[in-house]
Design a protein around this motif. Structure first.
Motif, PDB file in Angstrom:
ATOM      1  N   GLY A   1      45.381  37.296  33.755  1.00  0.00           N
ATOM      2  CA  GLY A   1      44.479  38.393  34.870  1.00  0.00           C
ATOM      3  C   GLY A   1      43.868  38.176  35.857  1.00  0.00           C
ATOM      4  N   PHE A   2      43.300  38.531  36.069  1.00  0.00           N
ATOM      5  CA  PHE A   2      42.441  38.721  37.657  1.00  0.00           C
ATOM      6  C   PHE A   2      42.067  37.324  37.869  1.00  0.00           C
ATOM      7  CE2 PHE A   2      38.545  39.936  39.830  1.00  0.00           C
ATOM      8  CZ  PHE A   2      38.657  40.150  41.134  1.00  0.00           C
ATOM      9  N   ILE A   3      41.042  37.272  37.097  1.00  0.00           N
ATOM     10  CA  ILE A   3      40.055  36.085  37.299  1.00  0.00           C
ATOM     11  C   ILE A   3      41.200  34.572  37.145  1.00  0.00           C
ATOM     12  CG2 ILE A   3      38.068  34.180  37.265  1.00  0.00           C
ATOM     13  CD1 ILE A   3      37.069  36.998  36.315  1.00  0.00           C
TER      14      ILE A   3
ATOM     15  N   ASP B   1      48.919  34.401  27.071  1.00  0.00           N
ATOM     16  CA  ASP B   1      48.715  35.744  27.899  1.00  0.00           C
ATOM     17  C   ASP B   1      49.358  36.259  27.449  1.00  0.00           C
ATOM     18  OD1 ASP B   1      47.969  37.877  29.220  1.00  0.00           O
ATOM     19  OD2 ASP B   1      46.602  36.722  30.635  1.00  0.00           O
TER      20      ASP B   1
ATOM     21  N   ASN C   1      49.174  36.461  21.979  1.00  0.00           N
ATOM     22  CA  ASN C   1      48.106  37.543  21.331  1.00  0.00           C
ATOM     23  C   ASN C   1      47.824  36.233  20.783  1.00  0.00           C
ATOM     24  OD1 ASN C   1      46.371  38.678  20.473  1.00  0.00           O
ATOM     25  ND2 ASN C   1      47.977  40.964  20.544  1.00  0.00           N
ATOM     26  N   ILE C   2      46.001  36.031  20.986  1.00  0.00           N
ATOM     27  CA  ILE C   2      45.416  35.515  20.334  1.00  0.00           C
ATOM     28  C   ILE C   2      44.914  35.930  19.213  1.00  0.00           C
ATOM     29  CG2 ILE C   2      44.845  33.425  22.351  1.00  0.00           C
ATOM     30  CD1 ILE C   2      42.021  35.140  22.468  1.00  0.00           C
TER      31      ILE C   2
ATOM     32  N   LEU D   1      39.304  33.664  29.436  1.00  0.00           N
ATOM     33  CA  LEU D   1      38.936  34.584  30.068  1.00  0.00           C
ATOM     34  C   LEU D   1      39.532  36.002  28.577  1.00  0.00           C
ATOM     35  CD1 LEU D   1      40.727  32.979  32.848  1.00  0.00           C
ATOM     36  CD2 LEU D   1      38.734  34.207  33.185  1.00  0.00           C
TER      37      LEU D   1
ATOM     38  N   SER E   1      31.869  35.097  29.452  1.00  0.00           N
ATOM     39  CA  SER E   1      30.841  35.967  29.454  1.00  0.00           C
ATOM     40  C   SER E   1      30.851  37.504  30.319  1.00  0.00           C
ATOM     41  CB  SER E   1      29.332  35.984  28.871  1.00  0.00           C
ATOM     42  OG  SER E   1      28.589  37.204  27.884  1.00  0.00           O
TER      43      SER E   1
ATOM     44  N   TYR F   1      30.831  46.761  24.129  1.00  0.00           N
ATOM     45  CA  TYR F   1      31.338  45.542  25.133  1.00  0.00           C
ATOM     46  C   TYR F   1      30.072  44.495  25.858  1.00  0.00           C
ATOM     47  CZ  TYR F   1      32.713  42.981  29.420  1.00  0.00           C
ATOM     48  OH  TYR F   1      33.381  41.914  30.696  1.00  0.00           O
TER      49      TYR F   1
ATOM     50  N   LYS G   1      29.390  40.804  24.020  1.00  0.00           N
ATOM     51  CA  LYS G   1      29.504  39.406  25.124  1.00  0.00           C
ATOM     52  C   LYS G   1      28.709  38.629  24.331  1.00  0.00           C
ATOM     53  CE  LYS G   1      32.777  39.716  27.415  1.00  0.00           C
ATOM     54  NZ  LYS G   1      34.002  39.033  27.614  1.00  0.00           N
TER      55      LYS G   1
ATOM     56  N   TRP H   1      32.821  39.869  40.235  1.00  0.00           N
ATOM     57  CA  TRP H   1      33.831  39.496  41.731  1.00  0.00           C
ATOM     58  C   TRP H   1      35.439  40.241  41.439  1.00  0.00           C
ATOM     59  CZ3 TRP H   1      35.133  34.560  38.397  1.00  0.00           C
ATOM     60  CH2 TRP H   1      33.426  33.987  38.088  1.00  0.00           C
TER      61      TRP H   1
ATOM     62  N   ARG I   1      38.597  49.328  37.172  1.00  0.00           N
ATOM     63  CA  ARG I   1      37.109  48.977  37.367  1.00  0.00           C
ATOM     64  C   ARG I   1      37.107  49.175  39.324  1.00  0.00           C
ATOM     65  NH1 ARG I   1      36.666  43.299  35.689  1.00  0.00           N
ATOM     66  NH2 ARG I   1      38.722  43.287  35.437  1.00  0.00           N
TER      67      ARG I   1
HETATM   68  N1  LIG Z   1      35.885  40.100  36.873  1.00  0.00           N
HETATM   69  C1  LIG Z   1      34.681  40.599  36.774  1.00  0.00           C
HETATM   70  O1  LIG Z   1      34.641  40.626  37.937  1.00  0.00           O
HETATM   71  C2  LIG Z   1      34.266  40.220  35.907  1.00  0.00           C
HETATM   72  C3  LIG Z   1      32.847  40.416  35.752  1.00  0.00           C
HETATM   73  C4  LIG Z   1      32.375  39.709  34.003  1.00  0.00           C
HETATM   74  C5  LIG Z   1      32.821  39.264  33.173  1.00  0.00           C
HETATM   75  N2  LIG Z   1      34.427  39.448  33.812  1.00  0.00           N
HETATM   76  C6  LIG Z   1      35.037  38.388  32.048  1.00  0.00           C
HETATM   77  O2  LIG Z   1      35.885  37.209  32.873  1.00  0.00           O
HETATM   78  C7  LIG Z   1      36.903  37.553  32.122  1.00  0.00           C
HETATM   79  C8  LIG Z   1      38.274  38.217  33.006  1.00  0.00           C
HETATM   80  O3  LIG Z   1      38.253  38.653  33.690  1.00  0.00           O
HETATM   81  P1  LIG Z   1      38.926  38.542  34.543  1.00  0.00           P
HETATM   82  O4  LIG Z   1      38.726  40.381  35.978  1.00  0.00           O
HETATM   83  O5  LIG Z   1      40.110  38.178  35.138  1.00  0.00           O
HETATM   84  O6  LIG Z   1      39.651  41.009  33.419  1.00  0.00           O
HETATM   85  P2  LIG Z   1      41.617  40.620  32.914  1.00  0.00           P
HETATM   86  O7  LIG Z   1      41.097  42.230  32.615  1.00  0.00           O
HETATM   87  O8  LIG Z   1      42.210  40.906  34.519  1.00  0.00           O
HETATM   88  O9  LIG Z   1      41.958  39.400  32.332  1.00  0.00           O
HETATM   89  C9  LIG Z   1      42.131  39.660  30.697  1.00  0.00           C
HETATM   90  C10 LIG Z   1      43.315  38.613  30.519  1.00  0.00           C
HETATM   91  O10 LIG Z   1      43.178  38.226  29.269  1.00  0.00           O
HETATM   92  C11 LIG Z   1      44.166  38.597  28.899  1.00  0.00           C
HETATM   93  N3  LIG Z   1      44.561  39.117  27.163  1.00  0.00           N
HETATM   94  C12 LIG Z   1      43.159  39.991  26.409  1.00  0.00           C
HETATM   95  N4  LIG Z   1      43.540  39.768  25.357  1.00  0.00           N
HETATM   96  C13 LIG Z   1      44.166  39.178  25.042  1.00  0.00           C
HETATM   97  C14 LIG Z   1      45.070  38.445  23.862  1.00  0.00           C
HETATM   98  N5  LIG Z   1      43.921  39.337  22.746  1.00  0.00           N
HETATM   99  N6  LIG Z   1      45.370  37.651  23.696  1.00  0.00           N
HETATM  100  C15 LIG Z   1      45.848  36.845  25.019  1.00  0.00           C
HETATM  101  N7  LIG Z   1      45.423  37.013  25.990  1.00  0.00           N
HETATM  102  C16 LIG Z   1      44.691  38.264  26.185  1.00  0.00           C
HETATM  103  C17 LIG Z   1      44.647  39.844  29.081  1.00  0.00           C
HETATM  104  O11 LIG Z   1      46.161  40.218  29.160  1.00  0.00           O
HETATM  105  C18 LIG Z   1      44.427  39.775  30.411  1.00  0.00           C
HETATM  106  O12 LIG Z   1      44.968  38.743  31.158  1.00  0.00           O
HETATM  107  C19 LIG Z   1      36.901  38.479  30.422  1.00  0.00           C
HETATM  108  O13 LIG Z   1      36.680  37.228  29.456  1.00  0.00           O
HETATM  109  C20 LIG Z   1      35.759  39.400  31.040  1.00  0.00           C
HETATM  110  O14 LIG Z   1      35.292  39.718  30.891  1.00  0.00           O
HETATM  111  C21 LIG Z   1      35.033  39.393  34.511  1.00  0.00           C
END
Ligand SMILES: NC(=O)c1ccc[n+]([C@@H]2O[C@H](COP(=O)([O-])OP(=O)(O)OC[C@H]3O[C@@H](n4cnc5c(N)ncnc54)[C@H](O)[C@@H]3O)[C@@H](O)[C@H]2O)c1
Ligand SMILES: O=C(O)[C@H]1O[C@H](OP(=O)(O)OP(=O)(O)OC[C@H]2O[C@@H](n3ccc(=O)[nH]c3=O)[C@H](O)[C@@H]2O)[C@H](O)[C@@H](O)[C@@H]1O
Length: 386
Positions: A24-26, A46, A73-74, A93, A135, A182, A186, A212, A232
């Motif tokens: 994912g993004f982070i 992932d 897929n977890i 994540l 979280s 959500y 969390k 972020w 988003r």
């Molecule tokens: N980006 C932000 O600013 C932000 C803010 C608050 C919280 N978060 C938290 O940080 C975490 C990551 O956020 P992000 O922005 O990178 O989101 P994102 O959607 O880009 O990344 C999440 C990744 O998790 C993978 N995923 C989801 N369910 C899955 C499963 N069952 N099995 C395997 N992989 C799975 C998705 O394919 C995705 O690549 C999340 O928990 C989110 O709640 C992010």
């Protein structure tokens, strides 16, 4: 890379990290920095790998062998426990984390953010493995100030709006406002992790990200994601700018957010990864309190920055108001204001964010323009031709 030391001057040993949601993004930014700046190994879990493809191929990359991708897929894969056992640290994540899903797919949202995280916590606890769990700042919900009369002078008092890990309550709306599915899921997983720490000695760190943003966040509808999808706000507004259409302000765009550049935030996560003695047992806000704007101000700034980086003249009417019901559907609600208290992360890890909102938008929108402008133009000309 050699000679890395922690904040207390001790050498950091190379470690193996099981990163769930690494695609994912982070996750993509974390993997990128771990590969280029550390000797650590990543077991990247992932269902998608597009955002880390550049780290996995070709095999001639300098970090070849230090990152392995596991398409898992977890929800239903017995290989997960083995990977957690192989690692020194698990970073979780994985989640559904786009607000458009919270009220329209509340069951998937709750399962993803609570039920699916349960085995991860259990395997870490049972196998004596450290866990860094992601979280969200949404666990704070609304500020106390939001419930004061409009003209109350207390609304200006930081005690009524600054969000602090050890003092602020978690204030959500009624159950029929499914937006909070959500945040509530969390919150419960945070409580469970905390309890595993208290009763069974789990070594954990909980991260609460505050908006972020940066390259590779979400998707551009119809280009690298579904045409009807709602990502988003960064990607929504980028999509509008790329298509030369007005940016949609939900309920007037009065909500306030503090935005932090992904690269600043990743520095904080690095400190947590490499300083377990200072990070274990803590919940950390990670945000930039200096970058606060209303969503309307964000739209105006993005319009200006995009014009600068693309050379295109902004629309005469760059924004349009839309109701939350029309945009997100029934059951949407919003956080009014999100300013992180930085006391704990400062004290434990000495970390501070650096990048101003203007600068982070400039580098992010330069990336969006380079990556998507041509594809959007082609997609739009195809639609017009049909
Ligand atoms: N980006 C932000 O600013 C932000 C803010 C608050 C919280 N978060 C938290 O940080 C975490 C990551 O956020 P992000 O922005 O990178 O989101 P994102 O959607 O880009 O990344 C999440 C990744 O998790 C993978 N995923 C989801 N369910 C899955 C499963 N069952 N099995 C395997 N992989 C799975 C998705 O394919 C995705 O690549 C999340 O928990 C989110 O709640 C992010
Ligand atoms: O990023 C975070 O820290 C957390 O907050 C986000 O929630 P939110 O900030 O409400 O989500 P965005 O989609 O980024 O929306 C921000 C604001 O912009 C508004 N918005 C969004 C999109 C749009 O086109 N127009 C618009 O006015 C929303 O209504 C909201 O007020 C998401 O819940 C999570 O990714 C995360 O946990």
């Amino acid at each position: 890379m050699a000679g890395r030391v922690d904040l207390d001057g001790n050498p950091i040993k190379p470690m193996t990290i099981c990163m769930i949601g690494a695609g994912g993004f982070i996750g993509s930014h974390l993997c990128e920095k771990l590969m280029s700046e550390t000797p650590h190994t990543v077991l990247a879990v992932d269902v998608y790998s597009d955002k880390i493809k550049h780290l996995l191929e070709p095999t001639s990359l300098p970090w070849n062998g230090r990152i392995q991708f596991h398409r898992i897929n977890i929800k239903n894969d017995s290989r997960l426990e083995g990977l957690i056992k192989m690692a020194d640290l698990t970073v979780n994540l994985a989640a559904i984390c786009t607000p458009a899903d919270y009220n329209t797919r509340p069951l998937d949202t709750i399962y993803s953010n609570f039920i699916d995280a349960l085995p991860v916590v259990k395997y870490c606890s049972e196998n004596g493995k450290r866990l860094i769990h992601f979280s969200t700042c949404e666990v704070y919900g609304k500020t106390i100030g939001a419930f004061l009369p409009e003209d109350s002078p207390l609304r200006q008092d930081p005690a009524y709006f600054v969000l602090s890990e050890e003092a602020s309550p978690c204030i959500f709306g009624p159950i029929e406002k499914q937006r909070w599915s959500y945040a509530c899921a969390k919150q419960l997983i945070e409580r469970l992790i905390y309890a595993e720490g208290a009763e069974n000695g789990l070594e954990f760190t909980i991260v609460r990200p505050f908006n972020w943003i940066g390259p590779r966040m979400d998707f551009i509808p119809g280009i690298d994601g579904p045409s009807e999808g709602v990502p988003r706000v960064l990607a929504c507004f980028s999509n509008n700018l790329l298509r030369h259409e007005p940016l949609k302000l939900v309920d007037g765009g009065h909500s306030q957010r503090t935005f932090i550049y992904i690269k600043d935030a990743i520095e904080a996560v690095f400190l947590m990864i490499e300083n377990p003695a200072r990070a274990n047992g803590h919940i950390f806000n990670v945000g930039n309190p200096n970058n606060e704007v209303t969503v309307k101000q964000l739209a105006e700034m993005m319009t200006q920055v995009y014009s600068k980086v693309s050379g295109e003249t902004p629309l005469e009417t760059p924004t349009v108001d839309v109701s939350s019901k029309e945009f997100y559907g029934e059951g949407y609600d919003d956080s009014d204001k999100r300013i992180p208290d930085m006391t704990i992360i400062n004290r434990q890890l000495g970390w501070n964010p650096k990048t101003s909102l203007w600068d982070l938008l400039e580098s992010t929108l330069t990336y969006q323009h380079r990556t998507y402008a041509e594809a959007v133009k082609q997609a739009m000309s195809k639609t017009t031709a049909n």
